[in-house]
Write an enzyme that holds these catalytic residues in place. Sequence first.
Site, PDB file in Angstrom:
ATOM      1  N   HIS A 174       1.488   5.035  -2.579  1.00  0.00           N
ATOM      2  CA  HIS A 174       1.821   6.436  -2.270  1.00  0.00           C
ATOM      3  C   HIS A 174       3.050   6.974  -2.980  1.00  0.00           C
ATOM      4  CE1 HIS A 174      -1.096   7.389   0.892  1.00  0.00           C
ATOM      5  NE2 HIS A 174      -0.910   6.185   1.406  1.00  0.00           N
ATOM      6  N   GLU A 205      -5.744   9.473  -0.049  1.00  0.00           N
ATOM      7  CA  GLU A 205      -6.071   8.040  -0.013  1.00  0.00           C
ATOM      8  C   GLU A 205      -7.105   7.623  -1.071  1.00  0.00           C
ATOM      9  OE1 GLU A 205      -4.430   5.845   1.485  1.00  0.00           O
ATOM     10  OE2 GLU A 205      -3.420   6.854   3.142  1.00  0.00           O
ATOM     11  N   SER A 250      -3.796   0.996  -4.826  1.00  0.00           N
ATOM     12  CA  SER A 250      -3.208  -0.253  -4.322  1.00  0.00           C
ATOM     13  C   SER A 250      -4.261  -1.339  -4.138  1.00  0.00           C
ATOM     14  CB  SER A 250      -2.465   0.010  -3.005  1.00  0.00           C
ATOM     15  OG  SER A 250      -3.353   0.491  -2.008  1.00  0.00           O
ATOM     16  N   HIS A 288       0.838  -1.212   0.000  1.00  0.00           N
ATOM     17  CA  HIS A 288       0.000   0.000   0.000  1.00  0.00           C
ATOM     18  C   HIS A 288       0.873   1.263   0.000  1.00  0.00           C
ATOM     19  CE1 HIS A 288      -2.965   3.022   0.987  1.00  0.00           C
ATOM     20  NE2 HIS A 288      -2.146   3.419   1.952  1.00  0.00           N
TER      21      HIS A 288
HETATM   22  N1  HBI Z   1       0.675   5.845  10.371  1.00  0.00           N
HETATM   23  N2  HBI Z   1       2.100   4.524   9.152  1.00  0.00           N
HETATM   24  C1  HBI Z   1       1.013   5.318   9.208  1.00  0.00           C
HETATM   25  N3  HBI Z   1       0.311   5.570   8.060  1.00  0.00           N
HETATM   26  C2  HBI Z   1      -0.800   6.370   8.086  1.00  0.00           C
HETATM   27  O1  HBI Z   1      -1.428   6.588   7.028  1.00  0.00           O
HETATM   28  C3  HBI Z   1      -1.194   6.944   9.303  1.00  0.00           C
HETATM   29  C4  HBI Z   1      -0.422   6.654  10.449  1.00  0.00           C
HETATM   30  N4  HBI Z   1      -0.763   7.178  11.637  1.00  0.00           N
HETATM   31  C5  HBI Z   1      -1.885   8.065  11.779  1.00  0.00           C
HETATM   32  C6  HBI Z   1      -2.644   8.261  10.540  1.00  0.00           C
HETATM   33  N5  HBI Z   1      -2.297   7.742   9.397  1.00  0.00           N
HETATM   34  C7  HBI Z   1      -3.900   9.067  10.554  1.00  0.00           C
HETATM   35  O2  HBI Z   1      -4.577   8.794  11.737  1.00  0.00           O
HETATM   36  C8  HBI Z   1      -3.671  10.547  10.353  1.00  0.00           C
HETATM   37  O3  HBI Z   1      -3.513  10.784   8.975  1.00  0.00           O
HETATM   38  C9  HBI Z   1      -4.834  11.361  10.869  1.00  0.00           C
HETATM   39 FE    FE Z   2      -2.161   5.300   2.896  1.00  0.00          FE
END
Ligand code: HBI
Ligand code: FE
Length: 301
Positions: A145, A186, A205, A140
């Site tokens: 990304h 996303e 993805s 993913h």
């Molecule tokens: N951590 N690795 C990872 N990837 C994410 O997309 C991610 C995260 N921690 C918090 C989060 N996304 C979301 O809660 C925030 O974008 C609000």
């Molecule tokens: Fe993501």
Amino acid sequence: MLEQEQITQDKSKHGLAAGDAFQPERADWTIDQGWDRYTAEEHGVWKTLFERQTKLLPQRACKEFVEGMKKLPISADKIPHFEQLSEVLMKHTGWQVVAVPGLVPDDVFFEHLANRRFPAGQFIRKAHELDYLEEPDVFHDVFGHVPMLMNPAIADYIQAYGQGGLRAKELGVLHRLARVYWYTVEFGLVLEDGAPRIYGAGIASSRTESVFSLEDDSPNRIAFDLDRVMCTNYRIDDFQESYFVIKDLDALLELAAIDFQPVYDRIATRPDLDPGTILADDTVYHRGSGRYHANKKSVAK
Ligand code: HBI
Ligand code: FE
């Protein structure tokens, strides 16, 4: 089993709540990718997923995604090396990819993005869960990304999200900002020659959602509007009921430059919207039949 690639954002599910016993070795939660330790089976899962998506994405993903992918050291045979990705990304947009164990706490996530470091899951899903996983894995994060991070508009936009995230948290409006991230980075669609294409990583993805989001009669496809999206709930456990379409990727540059404080203020008393709602003043590209989610609800009864 639900067909989707990513359930995120629910920290309680992932044991990341404050005071939890899990302690990362490093304060920024990064780990070594440990590329040499991936097994042949893990590279095989990557290959299966890569080949599946690579067949689906021409004519569906936006041209920036396809171009970004072409310039990166990403291929079917092996899980990519984060250092090699970073070298190329750094030259184009100044981004890097760093390895993390999975979801990281919000403030850690924002701090990385604000510094142009993209935290990518180090692990890969198992062969029996190709279409379903709860945390973002290397497929993913890297396949979905990283190609878009080669684009200067998205590169600035995601950094701005990291900077805005810390601020939004202080103001108690993180859920509003998170909706913007969700419906752009996303699950975003972008117009290309008048027709929607994929730029969101959660779609790009996903085998099933890359077709559903564009071709299925069920979901709404609505022109992106910042205030509107900030008020719109989203689904974390299934396909989206609505996708929001930007007119071009430069729209994200404009978004990155906006001061969100006045936006938070003017929508403070607006009610939240269900994911499938269409408003009278929406610009609607496709009014969804709602069939997919209606079927699910009747089965669940
Ligand atoms: N951590 N690795 C990872 N990837 C994410 O997309 C991610 C995260 N921690 C918090 C989060 N996304 C979301 O809660 C925030 O974008 C609000
Ligand atoms: Fe993501």
